[in-house]
Scaffold this motif. Structure first.
Motif, PDB file in Angstrom:
ATOM      1  N   LYS A 122       6.366   5.408  -0.364  1.00 24.07           N
ATOM      2  CA  LYS A 122       6.369   6.678  -1.090  1.00 24.07           C
ATOM      3  C   LYS A 122       7.276   7.691  -0.398  1.00 24.07           C
ATOM      4  O   LYS A 122       7.990   8.455  -1.055  1.00 24.07           O
ATOM      5  N   GLN A 123       7.255   7.693   0.951  1.00 15.95           N
ATOM      6  CA  GLN A 123       8.106   8.610   1.697  1.00 15.95           C
ATOM      7  C   GLN A 123       9.578   8.257   1.530  1.00 15.95           C
ATOM      8  O   GLN A 123      10.435   9.143   1.412  1.00 15.95           O
ATOM      9  N   VAL A 124       9.867   6.947   1.492  1.00 21.19           N
ATOM     10  CA  VAL A 124      11.248   6.506   1.281  1.00 21.19           C
ATOM     11  C   VAL A 124      11.756   6.983  -0.075  1.00 21.19           C
ATOM     12  O   VAL A 124      12.874   7.492  -0.187  1.00 21.19           O
ATOM     13  N   VAL A 125      10.928   6.842  -1.108  1.00 23.08           N
ATOM     14  CA  VAL A 125      11.312   7.303  -2.446  1.00 23.08           C
ATOM     15  C   VAL A 125      11.630   8.802  -2.413  1.00 23.08           C
ATOM     16  O   VAL A 125      12.651   9.247  -2.954  1.00 23.08           O
ATOM     17  N   ALA A 126      10.772   9.559  -1.768  1.00 23.70           N
ATOM     18  CA  ALA A 126      10.982  11.011  -1.680  1.00 23.70           C
ATOM     19  C   ALA A 126      12.272  11.337  -0.933  1.00 23.70           C
ATOM     20  O   ALA A 126      13.046  12.216  -1.348  1.00 23.70           O
ATOM     21  N   ASP A 127      12.528  10.617   0.171  1.00 20.28           N
ATOM     22  CA  ASP A 127      13.730  10.877   0.975  1.00 20.28           C
ATOM     23  C   ASP A 127      14.997  10.537   0.201  1.00 20.28           C
ATOM     24  O   ASP A 127      15.985  11.285   0.232  1.00 20.28           O
ATOM     25  N   PHE A 157      14.671   1.401   6.488  1.00 18.80           N
ATOM     26  CA  PHE A 157      16.113   1.425   6.690  1.00 18.80           C
ATOM     27  C   PHE A 157      16.888   1.507   5.376  1.00 18.80           C
ATOM     28  O   PHE A 157      18.051   1.113   5.316  1.00 18.80           O
ATOM     29  N   ALA A 158      16.252   2.014   4.329  1.00 15.13           N
ATOM     30  CA  ALA A 158      16.870   2.005   3.001  1.00 15.13           C
ATOM     31  C   ALA A 158      18.218   2.722   2.978  1.00 15.13           C
ATOM     32  O   ALA A 158      19.180   2.235   2.368  1.00 15.13           O
ATOM     33  N   LEU A 159      18.288   3.872   3.626  1.00 19.02           N
ATOM     34  CA  LEU A 159      19.512   4.662   3.570  1.00 19.02           C
ATOM     35  C   LEU A 159      20.564   4.187   4.569  1.00 19.02           C
ATOM     36  O   LEU A 159      21.729   4.563   4.462  1.00 19.02           O
ATOM     37  N   GLU A 160      20.132   3.365   5.538  1.00 16.55           N
ATOM     38  CA  GLU A 160      21.084   2.864   6.527  1.00 16.55           C
ATOM     39  C   GLU A 160      22.035   1.876   5.848  1.00 16.55           C
ATOM     40  O   GLU A 160      21.624   0.901   5.246  1.00 16.55           O
TER      41      GLU A 160
END
Length: 266
Positions: free
Chosen positions: A199-204, A158-161
């Motif tokens: 890793k996917q969160v960093v990329a997103d 939920f980093a971007l939320e």
């Protein structure tokens, strides 16, 4: 010239306080004169640099409500070059105390920038404001006072939320209270190299926000978690741990970005 940076994210548990005290320590280690202002009623930044609750005679509440000067409120820490204006639970009542004042959004700005006892006059080069985990009047005061905002963002699903809401608040403050407010950068925190989702969160995040994201990533690190219980920044508790090294790198990156901002302004 003092540079004022708010460390803010309305989401709790993302590493705001940890980032504030360790970035402040790393900047002080490079010879900067640094002031932390603890604007969170929980007072974790104050505890994290070893300021006992009994020693908090003048606090950030006094700065906001009673026009106390930085000179009156700042307390030296164990880190050379690093001072803090501590927090107390009195901050819980700050909105009620200043809600009817015409300058309610500029209380922190006035204390930091005006008068003989201000951060500007006292020669501080960096002021870091540790904001509460909400978009309340204390956070608005911090953003109205700041040159820039630094956003810690946890490496989780939920980093971007909620980040869009924070950036909308920044746009609102820029349009109404502080036209010079910039997004200094977004720092990814609590990164677990073993977690493929992280890793996917960093990329997103990098795909969405590009060069607004710092290159430095703060790892999930047990030594960082242990340090506050000893009243020390991680850099004093264990300067060689991965977390401390990351915050040293972040401080270098912040200084580099500051030079870029100054060149653009010139």
């Amino acid at each position: 010239m003092v540079r004022i940076i708010s460390v803010a994210n309305q989401k709790g548990g993302v590493g705001k306080t940890t980032t504030t005290i360790n970035l402040g320590t790393a900047l002080a280690a490079t010879g900067e004169k640094v002031l932390i202002i603890d604007l969170d009623p929980q007072g974790n930044a104050s505890t994290g640099v070893g300021i006992d609750r009994q020693a908090r005679e003048t606090s950030s509440y006094d700065l906001v409500v009673s026009n106390a000067s930085v000179e009156e409120a700042a307390v030296k820490t164990k880190v050379p070059g690093l001072s803090i204006i501590p927090s107390t639970l009195d901050l819980l009542g700050v909105e009620q105390s200043i809600a009817n004042l015409k300058d309610r959004a500029y209380r922190v700005r006035k204390s930091l920038r005006e008068g003989a006892g201000s951060a500007q006059a006292l020669g501080y080069t960096y002021v870091l404001l540790d904001c509460p985990p909400s978009l309340n009047l204390l956070t608005i005061n911090a953003l109205a006072a700041s040159d820039a905002i630094l956003v810690p963002l946890q490496c989780e699903f939920f980093a971007l939320e909620g980040l869009s809401q924070l950036l909308q608040t920044v746009d609102h403050v820029r349009g109404t209270l502080n036209p010079d407010l910039k997004v200094h950068g977004i720092v990814l925190t609590m990164y677990d190299v073993r977690n493929s989702l992280a890793k996917q969160v960093v990329a997103d995040v990098r795909a969405h926000l590009g060069d607004k994201v710092y290159e430095t990533i703060i790892p999930r690190n047990v030594r960082i978690s242990e340090a506050p219980s000893f009243g020390k920044p991680a850099l004093l508790y264990d300067v060689n741990c991965a977390g401390s090294r990351a915050y040293i790198d972040l401080a270098s990156e912040v200084i580099r970005r500051e030079k870029q901002f100054r060149r653009i302004a010139a």
